[in-house]
Write an enzyme that holds these catalytic residues in place. Structure first.
Site, short mmCIF file in Angstrom:
data_model
loop_
_atom_site.label_atom_id
_atom_site.label_comp_id
_atom_site.label_asym_id
_atom_site.label_seq_id
_atom_site.Cartn_x
_atom_site.Cartn_y
_atom_site.Cartn_z
N ASN A 173 39.21 46.41 37.96
CA ASN A 173 37.97 46.60 38.72
C ASN A 173 38.18 47.70 39.77
O ASN A 173 38.10 47.45 40.97
CB ASN A 173 37.57 45.30 39.42
CG ASN A 173 37.42 44.14 38.45
OD1 ASN A 173 36.36 43.92 37.87
ND2 ASN A 173 38.50 43.40 38.25
N PRO A 174 38.46 48.93 39.33
CA PRO A 174 38.84 49.98 40.30
C PRO A 174 37.73 50.40 41.24
O PRO A 174 38.01 51.06 42.24
CB PRO A 174 39.28 51.14 39.40
CG PRO A 174 38.58 50.91 38.10
CD PRO A 174 38.48 49.43 37.95
N LYS A 175 36.49 50.02 40.95
CA LYS A 175 35.38 50.44 41.81
C LYS A 175 34.77 49.26 42.57
O LYS A 175 33.62 49.32 43.00
CB LYS A 175 34.31 51.15 40.97
CG LYS A 175 34.81 52.47 40.41
CD LYS A 175 33.74 53.24 39.68
CE LYS A 175 34.29 54.57 39.16
NZ LYS A 175 33.27 55.33 38.41
N ASN A 176 35.57 48.22 42.74
CA ASN A 176 35.12 47.06 43.48
C ASN A 176 35.66 47.15 44.90
O ASN A 176 36.87 47.05 45.12
CB ASN A 176 35.64 45.78 42.79
CG ASN A 176 35.20 44.52 43.48
OD1 ASN A 176 35.51 44.31 44.66
ND2 ASN A 176 34.49 43.66 42.78
#
Length: 596
Positions: free
Chosen positions: A323-326
């Site tokens: 979830n790199p954009k969380n």
């Protein structure tokens, strides 16, 4: 005492059991981490061309299991007789059998064949082996042999992260006795110390994964088919689940999956009674697999249980990779790093994410925070150079460069060097907004002006004269000629301001009508504002009053006196001021009269 050296790649996997055994026995060792790009050159010098390698007083040996068996005898974790050694070997060989069966599936290159093999692995092979190993651990009170700590336990815990990576989930989560083996090993003081100081590195294989940006929804894909609902678990019957209350008439009823509702019903249940236990921590892990969004209560549990926060960093890294954009998980990581006061893994983690998405805002924000908070500026410009060499249009890398330079200090020398750096990149790709913005940022920082750097003026005019009509070049020339026009009016030099004024108007027309038509109105506004400012600059400046003149004389006298310099120096200062200030030309004689 012998000198030990462990050589392996910069990850845990097969070398970690060796490191755990050496750490357990307080045997000092050199931990050599070989980067992948260096391996081809080293491989011919290795026994059988493979690693891990244990070097003892210069003698190199291979085969990780044999090395562990040898070290176990050195540190007292082997059996006291041949039968006890046999019991330990049985457990180790069973664990290695499981590893081999998992690896066959994990390294299968044919995707369809891998999917077929994985189905059998999860439906038959894993349950068979894990149930047997769990029963063995139960029989031995949380160990694999002899009802006490042996090297079999350390071997299992050492390769566990590697096994979990290959199966893509924590396969011991459902097996309480296997978890007890892990806890027993990790509770050993010497092993705790090793875990606290060891380098953290994501498995190299993980870096090359094609990562999906998972939406934080009620997907159940992370749970295997053997998953048991909390409402069906005997050990959770003492907790009253609390259903989500959307009101009598919800505007939009969300169709949560049964697993999602089950997990969060029990999460609300433990939250209501403020239970902070191992099972509560495990529940938050499952909740975050479904929705990686809220970590506040998990942090409270971690603190209450005094958990190993380095393990939490490893867990967070896994979540970030998925979830790199969380932004919540990045914030959670920041808090844990602050608790540990240890940023040593942050640059590496952000590099891994930026290798996948070079413009990930959250990764850049976290990187800047870590660099600024813990003064990690030293090698950052080299890293940025690498990114820009791969993609000179990487606006995030240009922004990071400016961020670092502001910290270093934008002295005249640094600005001059960076201007040439930017101009060289613009020569490569002339229609690149990022490098033009960086160039303008340098010139606008502090008291800098374009006219202060004639080589920049010449660079821009040469590009234009060779036929380049990049809108970013034209916009730069507009700024440059506006500045030149106003400078002529302010200094009353002998240049003709109308030459520059005509260029400003011509360039604004070109931009509005041909090269940046989407901003037609903006360029017309710039053109008209310039004309208005130019007319105002032509107006004579009101003559100062006698009182203002005398006050200015006094200020000049005070300034000269404070400098403590000779009046000869002051005279030179006066000559400089004469060329820039009409008032000083009229009043310098009065200052002369004030000489001592």
């Amino acid at each position: 005492m012998p000198h030990y050296k462990v050589m392996y790649f910069n990850l845990k996997a097969l070398a970690e059991p060796i490191r755990l055994l050496l750490s357990y026995g307080k045997l000092e060792f050199e931990d050599v981490r070989v980067e992948r790009e260096n391996w081809p050159a080293l491989k011919p010098s290795m026994p059988m061309g493979q690693m891990p390698i244990l070097e003892v007083d210069g003698k190199r040996v291979h085969q990780s299991t044999a090395i562990c068996r040898y070290l176990a005898k050195e540190v007292g974790l082997a059996g006291s007789n041949t039968w006890e050694d046999l019991e330990i070997d049985i457990a180790v060989d069973t664990i290695n059998d499981l590893r081999s069966k998992i690896a066959i599936v994990s390294y299968e290159e044919d995707q369809k064949l891998q999917a077929t093999k994985r189905e059998k692995l999860e439906a038959e092979i894993l349950p068979f082996y894990l149930e047997k190993l769990d029963a063995l651990a139960k029989e031995n009170n949380g160990h694999f042999a002899l009802k006490k700590l042996t090297w079999a336990d350390l071997h299992f815990v050492g390769i566990l992260d590697y096994l979990n990576y290959m199966v893509k989930y924590d396969f011991v989560a459902k097996y309480p006795n296997l978890k007890k083996v892990v806890d027993n090993v990790l509770s050993v003081d010497n092993i705790k110390k090793w875990i606290e100081k060891r380098p953290y590195k994501k498995l190299v294989f993980e870096i090359n994964l094609t990562l999906k940006d998972k939406m934080s929804d009620s997907s159940d894909e992370d749970f295997n088919e053997n998953y048991v609902m909390y409402k069906e678990r005997l050990e959770w019957r003492d907790v009253k689940p609390i259903k989500q209350n959307d009101g009598a008439n919800p505007v939009v009823a969300i169709a949560y999956s049964e697993k999602f509702a089950d997990v969060y019903n029990y999460f609300r249940g433990i939250l209501a009674i403020q239970e902070k236990s191992e099972r509560a921590l495990e529940l938050t892990t499952n909740a975050l697999r479904l929705n990686a969004a809220n970590y506040t209560y998990r942090r409270e549990i971690l603190k209450t249980l005094n958990k190993d926060l380095y393990q939490e960093l490893g867990y967070i890294a896994d979540v970030i990779h998925e979830n790199p954009k969380n932004y919540q998980v990045w914030h959670h990581r920041r808090v844990i790093v602050e608790w540990l006061n240890d940023p040593s893994f942050e640059l590496e983690l952000t590099e891994t994410i930026l290798d996948i998405d070079a413009k990930n805002y959250h990764a850049w924000q976290h990187r800047q925070w870590a660099i600024q908070t813990y003064d990690l500026f030293d090698n950052e410009l080299a890293y940025i150079d690498k990114l820009l060499s791969m993609d000179v249009r990487n606006n995030s890398a240009w922004n990071q460069r400016f961020f670092v330079l502001k910290h270093i200090g934008l002295t005249d020398e640094v600005v001059q060097m960076e201007l040439h750096y930017a101009m060289n990149r613009i020569r490569l790709i002339k229609n690149n907004e990022s490098s033009w913005n960086f160039l303008k940022g340098l010139l606008e920082f502090g008291d800098n002006s374009i006219s202060k750097f004639p080589d920049v003026e010449l660079f821009a005019e040469e590009l234009y004269n060779t036929g380049n009509r990049s809108p970013y070049l034209l916009a730069f020339l507009v700024d440059m000629y506006i500045e030149k026009t106003m400078h002529v009016y302010k200094t009353n030099n002998y240049d003709d301001p109308e030459i520059y004024a005509r260029k400003v108007c011509e360039l604004c027309d070109m931009l509005a009508n041909h090269y940046d038509t989407i901003r037609y109105k903006y360029w017309k506004y710039v053109q008209q504002k310039f004309k208005d400012d130019k007319e105002q600059a032509k107006q004579p400046i009101d003559e100062p009053s006698e009182e203002q003149k005398l006050n200015k004389i006094k200020k000049k006298k005070d300034k000269i006196g404070k400098c403590g310099k000779s009046w000869k120096t002051s005279e030179r200062l006066g000559k400089i001021l004469e060329t820039q200030d009409f008032f000083v030309r009229k009043t310098w004689k009065r200052i002369e009269e004030l000489k001592p």
